[in-house]
Design a protein around this motif. Structure first.
Motif, PDB file in Angstrom:
ATOM      1  N   MET A   1      65.665  17.152  81.454  1.00 28.85           N
ATOM      2  CA  MET A   1      66.889  17.963  81.416  1.00 28.85           C
ATOM      3  C   MET A   1      66.261  19.369  81.029  1.00 28.85           C
ATOM      4  N   GLN A   2      66.725  20.378  81.567  1.00 25.12           N
ATOM      5  CA  GLN A   2      66.444  21.854  81.325  1.00 25.12           C
ATOM      6  C   GLN A   2      67.565  22.489  80.587  1.00 25.12           C
ATOM      7  N   VAL A   3      67.475  23.340  79.517  1.00 28.60           N
ATOM      8  CA  VAL A   3      68.503  24.066  79.045  1.00 28.60           C
ATOM      9  C   VAL A   3      68.265  25.398  79.229  1.00 28.60           C
ATOM     10  N   PHE A   4      69.008  26.313  79.883  1.00 29.24           N
ATOM     11  CA  PHE A   4      69.003  27.623  80.045  1.00 29.24           C
ATOM     12  C   PHE A   4      69.941  28.506  78.886  1.00 29.24           C
ATOM     13  N   ARG A   5      69.342  29.230  78.280  1.00 30.77           N
ATOM     14  CA  ARG A   5      70.037  30.269  77.207  1.00 30.77           C
ATOM     15  C   ARG A   5      70.384  31.544  78.034  1.00 30.77           C
ATOM     16  N   GLU A   6      69.593  31.831  79.013  1.00 29.53           N
ATOM     17  CA  GLU A   6      69.941  33.266  79.635  1.00 29.53           C
ATOM     18  C   GLU A   6      70.237  32.951  81.233  1.00 29.53           C
ATOM     19  N   LYS A   7      70.724  33.666  81.906  1.00 30.88           N
ATOM     20  CA  LYS A   7      71.318  33.671  83.229  1.00 30.88           C
ATOM     21  C   LYS A   7      70.083  34.098  84.087  1.00 30.88           C
ATOM     22  N   ALA A   8      69.079  34.850  83.955  1.00 32.25           N
ATOM     23  CA  ALA A   8      67.999  35.106  84.934  1.00 32.25           C
ATOM     24  C   ALA A   8      67.344  34.032  85.296  1.00 32.25           C
ATOM     25  N   PRO A   9      66.738  33.327  84.346  1.00 23.71           N
ATOM     26  CA  PRO A   9      65.747  32.151  84.641  1.00 23.71           C
ATOM     27  C   PRO A   9      66.748  31.043  85.254  1.00 23.71           C
ATOM     28  N   LEU A  10      67.779  30.781  84.974  1.00 28.72           N
ATOM     29  CA  LEU A  10      68.910  29.820  85.623  1.00 28.72           C
ATOM     30  C   LEU A  10      69.061  30.324  87.142  1.00 28.72           C
ATOM     31  N   ILE A  11      69.399  31.569  87.477  1.00 26.60           N
ATOM     32  CA  ILE A  11      69.271  32.038  88.832  1.00 26.60           C
ATOM     33  C   ILE A  11      68.287  31.781  89.547  1.00 26.60           C
ATOM     34  N   GLU A  12      67.154  31.985  89.053  1.00 30.49           N
ATOM     35  CA  GLU A  12      65.760  31.778  89.838  1.00 30.49           C
ATOM     36  C   GLU A  12      65.557  30.297  89.912  1.00 30.49           C
ATOM     37  N   ALA A  13      66.115  29.521  89.142  1.00 27.62           N
ATOM     38  CA  ALA A  13      65.813  28.039  89.491  1.00 27.62           C
ATOM     39  C   ALA A  13      66.786  27.640  90.645  1.00 27.62           C
ATOM     40  N   ILE A  14      68.166  28.388  90.596  1.00 33.05           N
ATOM     41  CA  ILE A  14      68.916  27.687  91.576  1.00 33.05           C
ATOM     42  C   ILE A  14      68.723  28.109  92.723  1.00 33.05           C
ATOM     43  N   GLN A  15      67.805  29.272  92.988  1.00 38.28           N
ATOM     44  CA  GLN A  15      67.472  29.795  94.083  1.00 38.28           C
ATOM     45  C   GLN A  15      66.451  29.042  94.779  1.00 38.28           C
ATOM     46  N   LYS A  16      65.619  28.458  93.872  1.00 37.79           N
ATOM     47  CA  LYS A  16      64.482  27.629  94.549  1.00 37.79           C
ATOM     48  C   LYS A  16      65.003  26.131  95.077  1.00 37.79           C
ATOM     49  N   VAL A  17      65.936  25.444  94.253  1.00 39.33           N
ATOM     50  CA  VAL A  17      66.380  24.459  94.717  1.00 39.33           C
ATOM     51  C   VAL A  17      67.272  24.580  96.035  1.00 39.33           C
ATOM     52  N   LYS A  18      68.022  25.654  95.959  1.00 38.03           N
ATOM     53  CA  LYS A  18      68.847  25.789  96.996  1.00 38.03           C
ATOM     54  C   LYS A  18      68.111  26.273  98.475  1.00 38.03           C
ATOM     55  N   SER A  19      66.878  26.885  98.230  1.00 47.55           N
ATOM     56  CA  SER A  19      65.861  26.996  99.427  1.00 47.55           C
ATOM     57  C   SER A  19      65.239  25.891 100.024  1.00 47.55           C
ATOM     58  N   GLU A  20      65.609  24.758  98.860  1.00 45.08           N
ATOM     59  CA  GLU A  20      64.857  23.434  99.616  1.00 45.08           C
ATOM     60  C   GLU A  20      66.403  22.440 100.085  1.00 45.08           C
ATOM     61  N   GLY A  21      67.295  23.225 100.178  1.00 44.25           N
ATOM     62  CA  GLY A  21      68.288  22.508 100.821  1.00 44.25           C
ATOM     63  C   GLY A  21      69.202  21.817 100.019  1.00 44.25           C
ATOM     64  N   MET A  22      69.132  21.967  98.756  1.00 45.98           N
ATOM     65  CA  MET A  22      69.684  21.023  97.782  1.00 45.98           C
ATOM     66  C   MET A  22      71.245  21.691  97.617  1.00 45.98           C
ATOM     67  N   SER A  23      72.114  20.896  97.167  1.00 43.29           N
ATOM     68  CA  SER A  23      73.536  21.318  96.560  1.00 43.29           C
ATOM     69  C   SER A  23      73.470  21.334  95.089  1.00 43.29           C
ATOM     70  N   ILE A  24      74.599  22.342  94.569  1.00 43.79           N
ATOM     71  CA  ILE A  24      74.693  22.532  93.270  1.00 43.79           C
ATOM     72  C   ILE A  24      76.057  22.258  93.018  1.00 43.79           C
ATOM     73  N   GLY A  25      75.972  21.447  91.968  1.00 46.86           N
ATOM     74  CA  GLY A  25      77.525  21.303  91.261  1.00 46.86           C
ATOM     75  C   GLY A  25      77.811  21.664  89.964  1.00 46.86           C
ATOM     76  N   LEU A  26      78.702  22.295  89.643  1.00 45.45           N
ATOM     77  CA  LEU A  26      78.938  23.047  88.233  1.00 45.45           C
ATOM     78  C   LEU A  26      80.259  22.277  87.518  1.00 45.45           C
ATOM     79  N   VAL A  27      79.986  21.949  86.517  1.00 47.19           N
ATOM     80  CA  VAL A  27      80.991  21.353  85.423  1.00 47.19           C
ATOM     81  C   VAL A  27      81.187  22.681  84.078  1.00 47.19           C
ATOM     82  N   PRO A  28      82.033  23.418  84.267  1.00 49.80           N
ATOM     83  CA  PRO A  28      82.403  24.432  83.123  1.00 49.80           C
ATOM     84  C   PRO A  28      82.905  23.805  81.949  1.00 49.80           C
ATOM     85  N   THR A  29      82.578  23.889  80.813  1.00 50.77           N
ATOM     86  CA  THR A  29      82.827  23.298  79.608  1.00 50.77           C
ATOM     87  C   THR A  29      82.769  24.414  78.291  1.00 50.77           C
TER      88      THR A  29
END
Length: 283
Positions: A1-29
């Motif tokens: 599990m990874q916990v992101f407290r700032e958006k910049a590193p999360l954006i970078e991580a998401i770009q990486k998995v998306k470049s690998e063809g993975m889909s992203i799901g969001l659960v806002p709480t």
């Protein structure tokens, strides 16, 4: 599990998995997680490759300062709960300034009237706050799918309208209401209820079920009057509103029409704690 407290590193991580063809799901709480939230995460993990759960108490959707201050917060407990069941999850828990920038304020939306009835009527500016924070989250997470519970059905319809108006490619998935054994809809606010009031609050769902049965043979006005009379006999429960509305546009109905779908919506104060619920009337 990874916990992101700032958006910049999360954006970078998401770009990486998306470049690998993975889909992203969001659960806002907003945290104070319970089994209802976990059911949303279950839906998300079953249909997307990488799930992001945002935990953020959004200040712009509260019209009551005291309600904001009393909203339950326990990030460590939330993380522990999620880690036990979803070890591959990503958590996004930013500060308000990181998510919003220096000016923490709502954008003003026109959701074609969805925002001005029921919750919008009683909570000034609430859905502007909801729309703003969800738009920010979508910009950061860039999800393929986002998952929302039907307990907040009006919010669900507003998010769908937001996606339509912004031409977003996010698929909005509505998930069924999860209930306690008593029938009370699961909510973070339930943790503020005393055992006595929690037991009495089960009356909300039992009344909705009876209203649904009545709606099969009676008019909307008859059912509404019946519900209002039922709550007059409850000393610990104060009915704020009960409405029967079109399930799509949320407009209060006058007469039933064949082929239309309807829902009953309710808001009740259990002493000083506000609870909402709803039920489909066509199934």
């Amino acid at each position: 599990m990874q916990v992101f407290r700032e958006k910049a590193p999360l954006i970078e991580a998401i770009q990486k998995v998306k470049s690998e063809g993975m889909s992203i799901g969001l659960v806002p709480t907003m945290g104070a997680l319970h089994d209802g939230h976990l059911s949303l995460v279950d839906h998300a993990t079953s249909s997307t490759d990488q799930v992001v759960v945002s935990i953020f108490v959004n200040p712009t959707q509260f019209d009551n300062k005291e309600d904001l201050e009393k909203y339950p917060r326990n990030l460590e407990k939330d993380i522990e709960l999620l880690q036990t069941r979803f070890p591959d999850l990503w958590i996004f828990s930013p500060t308000a300034t990181d998510l919003y920038g220096e000016v923490i304020t709502s954008q003003v939306f026109n959701f074609d009237g969805l925002e001005s009835v029921m919750e919008g009527k009683y909570r000034n500016g609430h859905f502007d706050g909801v729309g703003t924070v969800v738009k920010h989250l979508f910009d950061v997470v860039q999800p393929n799918k986002a998952f929302f519970g039907e307990k907040d059905y009006q919010q669900l319809q507003i998010i769908r309208k937001l996606v339509e108006q912004t031409a977003s490619k996010v698929e909005i998935v509505g998930c069924p209401i999860l209930r306690e054994k008593s029938g009370l809809a699961r909510s973070s606010r339930n943790e503020r209820l005393t055992d006595e009031i929690r037991e009495k609050a089960a009356f909300i769902y039992s009344t909705l079920k009876k209203a649904k049965n009545l709606f099969g043979t009676e008019s909307a006005d008859f059912v509404t009057n019946w519900v209002e009379n039922e709550f007059q006999n409850q000393d610990k429960l104060n009915l704020e509103y009960f409405e029967i509305a079109d399930a799509d546009n949320l407009k209060k109905i006058n007469e039933k029409e064949k082929g239309k779908k309807y829902r009953a919506f309710i808001a009740v104060y259990a002493e000083n704690i506000r609870l909402i619920d709803n039920i489909a009337l066509d199934n």
